[in-house]
Design a protein around this motif. Structure first.
Motif, short mmCIF file in Angstrom:
data_model
loop_
_atom_site.label_atom_id
_atom_site.label_comp_id
_atom_site.label_asym_id
_atom_site.label_seq_id
_atom_site.Cartn_x
_atom_site.Cartn_y
_atom_site.Cartn_z
N ILE A 37 0.85 -1.20 0.00
CA ILE A 37 0.00 0.00 0.00
C ILE A 37 0.88 1.25 0.00
N ASP A 38 0.83 1.99 -1.09
CA ASP A 38 1.59 3.24 -1.19
C ASP A 38 0.99 4.07 -2.31
N ASP A 39 0.93 5.37 -2.14
CA ASP A 39 0.39 6.23 -3.19
C ASP A 39 1.50 6.78 -4.10
N ASN A 40 2.75 6.39 -3.85
CA ASN A 40 3.87 6.82 -4.68
C ASN A 40 4.17 5.70 -5.69
N LYS A 41 3.94 5.99 -6.97
CA LYS A 41 4.08 4.96 -8.01
C LYS A 41 5.51 4.40 -8.09
N LEU A 42 6.51 5.24 -7.91
CA LEU A 42 7.90 4.78 -7.98
C LEU A 42 8.20 3.82 -6.83
N THR A 43 7.77 4.18 -5.63
CA THR A 43 7.97 3.30 -4.47
C THR A 43 7.27 1.96 -4.71
N LEU A 44 6.04 2.00 -5.22
CA LEU A 44 5.31 0.76 -5.53
C LEU A 44 6.10 -0.10 -6.52
N LYS A 45 6.62 0.52 -7.58
CA LYS A 45 7.37 -0.23 -8.59
C LYS A 45 8.59 -0.91 -7.99
N ILE A 46 9.32 -0.19 -7.15
CA ILE A 46 10.53 -0.74 -6.53
C ILE A 46 10.17 -1.92 -5.63
N ILE A 47 9.17 -1.74 -4.77
CA ILE A 47 8.77 -2.82 -3.85
C ILE A 47 8.27 -4.03 -4.64
N CYS A 48 7.40 -3.78 -5.61
CA CYS A 48 6.85 -4.89 -6.40
C CYS A 48 7.94 -5.62 -7.17
N VAL A 81 -8.76 -10.33 0.04
CA VAL A 81 -7.67 -11.22 -0.35
C VAL A 81 -7.07 -12.00 0.81
N LYS A 82 -7.10 -11.45 2.01
CA LYS A 82 -6.46 -12.06 3.19
C LYS A 82 -4.98 -12.37 2.91
N PRO A 83 -4.17 -11.33 2.70
CA PRO A 83 -2.75 -11.54 2.37
C PRO A 83 -1.98 -12.12 3.56
N ASP A 84 -0.79 -12.65 3.26
CA ASP A 84 0.07 -13.24 4.28
C ASP A 84 0.88 -12.18 5.01
N LEU A 85 1.05 -11.00 4.39
CA LEU A 85 1.83 -9.91 4.97
C LEU A 85 1.38 -8.62 4.32
N VAL A 86 1.52 -7.51 5.04
CA VAL A 86 1.13 -6.19 4.51
C VAL A 86 2.30 -5.22 4.68
N ILE A 87 2.56 -4.46 3.62
CA ILE A 87 3.54 -3.37 3.66
C ILE A 87 2.76 -2.09 3.36
N ALA A 88 2.79 -1.12 4.29
CA ALA A 88 1.97 0.09 4.11
C ALA A 88 2.76 1.35 4.42
N ASP A 89 2.62 2.33 3.54
CA ASP A 89 3.14 3.65 3.82
C ASP A 89 2.26 4.28 4.90
N ILE A 90 2.82 5.14 5.74
CA ILE A 90 2.02 5.79 6.78
C ILE A 90 1.13 6.89 6.19
N LEU A 91 1.70 7.70 5.31
CA LEU A 91 0.93 8.81 4.73
C LEU A 91 0.21 8.36 3.47
N PRO A 107 -3.73 8.61 1.17
CA PRO A 107 -5.00 9.32 1.03
C PRO A 107 -6.13 8.58 1.74
N PHE A 108 -7.10 9.30 2.24
CA PHE A 108 -8.36 8.82 2.84
C PHE A 108 -8.22 8.21 4.22
N LYS A 109 -7.37 7.23 4.40
CA LYS A 109 -7.08 6.64 5.71
C LYS A 109 -5.58 6.44 5.80
N SER A 110 -4.99 6.74 6.95
CA SER A 110 -3.53 6.61 7.09
C SER A 110 -3.12 5.14 7.15
N GLY A 111 -1.85 4.92 6.93
CA GLY A 111 -1.31 3.57 7.06
C GLY A 111 -1.49 3.02 8.47
N LEU A 112 -1.48 3.91 9.47
CA LEU A 112 -1.69 3.46 10.85
C LEU A 112 -3.15 3.03 11.06
#
Length: 120
Positions: free
Chosen positions: A8-19, A45-55, A57-62
């Protein structure tokens, strides 16, 4: 069956790197770009692990982490933050029962090592 990771990240570059680094290591990736979409995809989906940015849109990573840990306390959650190692941010993340905290910018290899450790 592949291990599923919700990223979960709203930065496309960060998403590309992680993926890129996770897919190269044979993980199945599910992407969300905001907090609401993240909660919907987690519940679906019930994923096995979640990676989330804190900042996010709409709801924070926290807020997303709190939802996940309330519904599924055993699911590991890693939060990423460009806010730096501000103690209050780190403390708040761990109060929400996250399993790991990584500051941006981060090393993709370090992220991979931490993901593998949490999935053991």
């Amino acid at each position: 069956m592949k291990t599923k990771i919700l990223v979960i990240d709203d930065n496309k570059l960060t998403l590309k790197i992680i993926c890129f680094v996770l897919e190269k290591n044979d993980f199945e990736i599910i992407i969300a770009e905001d907090g609401i979409e993240a909660i919907e995809k987690f519940d679906e989906v019930k994923p096995d692990l979640v990676i989330a940015d804190i900042l996010l849109p709409f709801k924070s990573g926290l807020e997303v982490a709190h939802h996940i840990k309330t519904k599924s306390p055993e699911t590991p959650v890693v939060v990423l933050s460009a806010l730096g190692e501000e103690e209050s941010t780190v403390e708040k993340a761990f109060e929400f029962k996250v399993d790991d905290f990584i500051s941006k910018p981060f090393s993709p290899n370090e992220l991979l090592l931490r993901v593998k450790r949490l999935l053991r």
